[in-house]
Structure formats: C-alpha cells, structure tokens
Design a protein around this motif. Structure first.
Motif, PDB file in Angstrom:
ATOM      1  N   GLY A   1      79.233  45.249 -19.966  1.00  0.00           N
ATOM      2  CA  GLY A   1      78.910  45.580 -21.347  1.00  0.00           C
ATOM      3  C   GLY A   1      78.329  44.398 -22.101  1.00  0.00           C
ATOM      4  O   GLY A   1      77.432  43.705 -21.612  1.00  0.00           O
ATOM      5  N   ALA A   2      78.863  44.141 -23.296  1.00  0.00           N
ATOM      6  CA  ALA A   2      78.327  43.086 -24.158  1.00  0.00           C
ATOM      7  C   ALA A   2      78.844  41.697 -23.805  1.00  0.00           C
ATOM      8  O   ALA A   2      78.483  40.719 -24.461  1.00  0.00           O
ATOM      9  N   ALA A   3      79.678  41.597 -22.787  1.00  0.00           N
ATOM     10  CA  ALA A   3      80.279  40.311 -22.433  1.00  0.00           C
ATOM     11  C   ALA A   3      79.305  39.427 -21.653  1.00  0.00           C
ATOM     12  O   ALA A   3      78.316  39.898 -21.079  1.00  0.00           O
ATOM     13  N   ILE A   4      79.616  38.132 -21.635  1.00  0.00           N
ATOM     14  CA  ILE A   4      78.859  37.137 -20.870  1.00  0.00           C
ATOM     15  C   ILE A   4      79.847  36.373 -20.000  1.00  0.00           C
ATOM     16  O   ILE A   4      80.902  35.940 -20.480  1.00  0.00           O
ATOM     17  N   SER A   5      79.524  36.211 -18.726  1.00  0.00           N
ATOM     18  CA  SER A   5      80.439  35.518 -17.817  1.00  0.00           C
ATOM     19  C   SER A   5      79.859  34.188 -17.361  1.00  0.00           C
ATOM     20  O   SER A   5      78.642  34.034 -17.220  1.00  0.00           O
ATOM     21  N   THR A   6      80.752  33.225 -17.159  1.00  0.00           N
ATOM     22  CA  THR A   6      80.388  31.932 -16.582  1.00  0.00           C
ATOM     23  C   THR A   6      81.319  31.692 -15.401  1.00  0.00           C
ATOM     24  O   THR A   6      82.513  31.415 -15.586  1.00  0.00           O
ATOM     25  N   ILE A   7      80.795  31.833 -14.196  1.00  0.00           N
ATOM     26  CA  ILE A   7      81.590  31.708 -12.976  1.00  0.00           C
ATOM     27  C   ILE A   7      81.068  30.528 -12.163  1.00  0.00           C
ATOM     28  O   ILE A   7      79.860  30.408 -11.935  1.00  0.00           O
ATOM     29  N   THR A   8      81.963  29.648 -11.744  1.00  0.00           N
ATOM     30  CA  THR A   8      81.552  28.493 -10.946  1.00  0.00           C
ATOM     31  C   THR A   8      82.310  28.476  -9.616  1.00  0.00           C
ATOM     32  O   THR A   8      83.479  28.863  -9.548  1.00  0.00           O
ATOM     33  N   LYS A   9      81.605  28.024  -8.566  1.00  0.00           N
ATOM     34  CA  LYS A   9      82.191  27.910  -7.235  1.00  0.00           C
ATOM     35  C   LYS A   9      81.796  26.574  -6.622  1.00  0.00           C
ATOM     36  O   LYS A   9      80.798  25.962  -7.021  1.00  0.00           O
TER      37      LYS A   9
ATOM     38  N   THR B   1      85.063  32.157 -16.819  1.00  0.00           N
ATOM     39  CA  THR B   1      85.246  32.501 -18.230  1.00  0.00           C
ATOM     40  C   THR B   1      84.390  33.719 -18.551  1.00  0.00           C
ATOM     41  O   THR B   1      83.231  33.798 -18.130  1.00  0.00           O
ATOM     42  N   VAL B   2      84.970  34.652 -19.283  1.00  0.00           N
ATOM     43  CA  VAL B   2      84.234  35.822 -19.757  1.00  0.00           C
ATOM     44  C   VAL B   2      84.393  35.883 -21.269  1.00  0.00           C
ATOM     45  O   VAL B   2      85.513  35.873 -21.785  1.00  0.00           O
ATOM     46  N   SER B   3      83.260  35.925 -21.982  1.00  0.00           N
ATOM     47  CA  SER B   3      83.273  35.943 -23.447  1.00  0.00           C
ATOM     48  C   SER B   3      82.695  37.256 -23.956  1.00  0.00           C
ATOM     49  O   SER B   3      81.693  37.753 -23.427  1.00  0.00           O
ATOM     50  N   ALA B   4      83.332  37.797 -24.997  1.00  0.00           N
ATOM     51  CA  ALA B   4      82.890  39.066 -25.570  1.00  0.00           C
ATOM     52  C   ALA B   4      82.954  38.990 -27.093  1.00  0.00           C
ATOM     53  O   ALA B   4      83.828  38.320 -27.651  1.00  0.00           O
TER      54      ALA B   4
END
Length: 265
Positions: free
Chosen positions: A64-72, A82-85
């Motif tokens: 949806g309207a969320a933005i994710s920042t995933i690091t590996k 992190t997921v921001s909404a």
C-alpha cells in the motif's frame, strides 16, 4: 464532625470517578489532516525478528502506501528492516491535546517459500496499524494465505514501553515544524497474531520454533508535527484501565460501608 468528613470523602471519590469517566468520554478520533497535522509511523525490526525471517528465507516488501528499507549482508542475511507508513487518524482529547492513539495506512507483505521442516509456503500482509496507547495494544488488518483470509482490526501486538519527545526541525530558514516523536517498544505478539503468522506463512516445526523465539518484534516510532507552531501543545498520556475504575469503585463502596457502620455504632 466525623460524619461530615465521611460524607466529604465519599463525595470526593464520586467526583473523581465522574471526572475520569467524563475525560474518557471526551476522547475523539479524527483524520489527521483535518486537525491539521501530518505524520508517519515506522516499524523497525528487532534482531529476533530478523533472525526468524532468515530461518524461513522470508522476503519482505512494502504494501500500500508504506515504504520499506531492507538491508542484507553479502551472504544474504538480514541486517536491518524498517517499514514506514503515513499516519491517517489521531485519537485525542481536544480539551488538552492529549493523544491516546493513532492509525496509519499501508504496511508490509511477508512471503515464505517452501522449505523443508520450515515452511510449506505462504504469505502474510500486515497493514493499517492502529495503536491504542491506553490498552498498550497494536491492532492491524491481516491478510493471510492458507485459508486465513482478511481479519480487520486484529489485536496483533502488546507493548511494554512508551516514551515521547518534542522536537523542532527547520525546512528553510523561515519555515519550521514543531513535532512530537512517540516511541512504542517491547512488542510481543498475541496468541491470535501468532496463529495468523504460522497459518498464513505455512510454518512447520522449525519455522514455528523460530517464531516462538521472537520475544521482541521491534519498535514503532511515530512522528506528529505541524508547521510554524512554537507552542506545540500535543502530548502523550494514558487512560486508566477498566481495572482502575473497578478498584476505585471498590474503594468508594468501602467508604460507604464504613460510613454506615459508624452511623449505626
């Protein structure tokens, strides 16, 4: 004189109960842009949760309207998430600008592949979080595979920590924003939430064991702000639990009984 003191105590307790009930009744929920405020909520994954995701090789994407920042790391293991909404609603007392809850739109989708002894495959979307600060509970809409379907406003996590801090940020020299940062910590999953996770993701023995090992799911940080507001009035508080009212009611009943006994003595 003794009777006057007794009845005064009863009147005081009654007034306190009435005042608390009235204060709770004045709390309203309003779209945040009608106040007007703006804000966002971010879920930062704990190390425990990242480890469980690694066990099941679960992928995470924004919904949806969320933005994710995933690091590996170079080996493909999670190092952060992190997921921001955006915030959409605020529950508050308009008389004193005390905040009792907030809601957001958007979330995340987790997808588990077929993995021997870990998962038979599945997916789970967690979206539209609603924080009830007085009940110390996070509610969410859950959309799950493997027959779970859509469950609206499900109690997903309880939390143990709540803190807030005011801040001021400058967009330009002449434009500033005043805000409140609210941190919710110590997220533990409810039984209903655990069941939704395990069924939706098709978790098997090792997958369930990994999820059971997650004792803290992370931190939710919400920011609420308005432009050019040097006297930013908003604050976070809590509403007394129903058990508090029950205890006060018992105390009032005790005062009444004591007064009756003294009058009959």
């Amino acid at each position: 004189m003794k009777r006057a003191i007794q009845f005064r105590d009863i009147a005081t307790a009654s007034a306190l109960l009435l005042g608390l009930a009235t204060a709770q009744a004045s709390v309203i929920t309003t779209p945040i842009d009608q106040i007007p405020l703006s804000g966002a909520a971010s879920l930062s994954f704990s190390g425990d949760l990242l480890g469980a995701l690694d066990t099941g090789k679960v992928s995470v994407t924004a919904y949806g309207a969320a933005i994710s920042t995933i690091t590996k790391d170079n080996d493909g293991f999670y190092t952060g998430g992190t997921v921001s909404a955006p915030l959409t609603t605020l529950t508050y007392d308009p008389a004193n600008f005390e905040i009792f809850g907030m809601g957001s739109t958007g979330g995340l989708t987790m997808t588990a592949p077929i993995l021997k002894n870990v998962s038979s495959g599945g997916s789970l979307t967690v979206t539209d979080l609603r924080a009830d600060l007085s009940a110390q509970t996070i509610y969410a809409t859950v959309i799950g595979g493997n027959g779970v379907g859509t469950i609206s406003d499900m109690a997903l996590w309880h939390f143990s920590g709540l803190s807030s801090q005011r801040y001021t940020r400058y967009q330009t020299i002449d434009t500033s924003f005043s805000g409140l940062s609210v941190a919710i910590t110590g997220l533990t999953i409810t039984q209903q939430g655990f069941n939704a996770f395990t069924q939706s993701l098709g978790l098997l023995t090792l997958g369930k064991s990994a999820l059971m090992g997650v004792t803290d799911y992370g931190t939710i940080t919400s920011t609420i702000e308005m432009m050019d507001a040097p006297n930013f009035p908003w604050s976070v508080t809590s509403v007394p639990e129903p058990s508090t009212y029950a205890l006060m009611g018992l105390g009032l009943a005790g005062l009444v009984m004591a007064a009756k006994r003294r009058r009959s003595a």
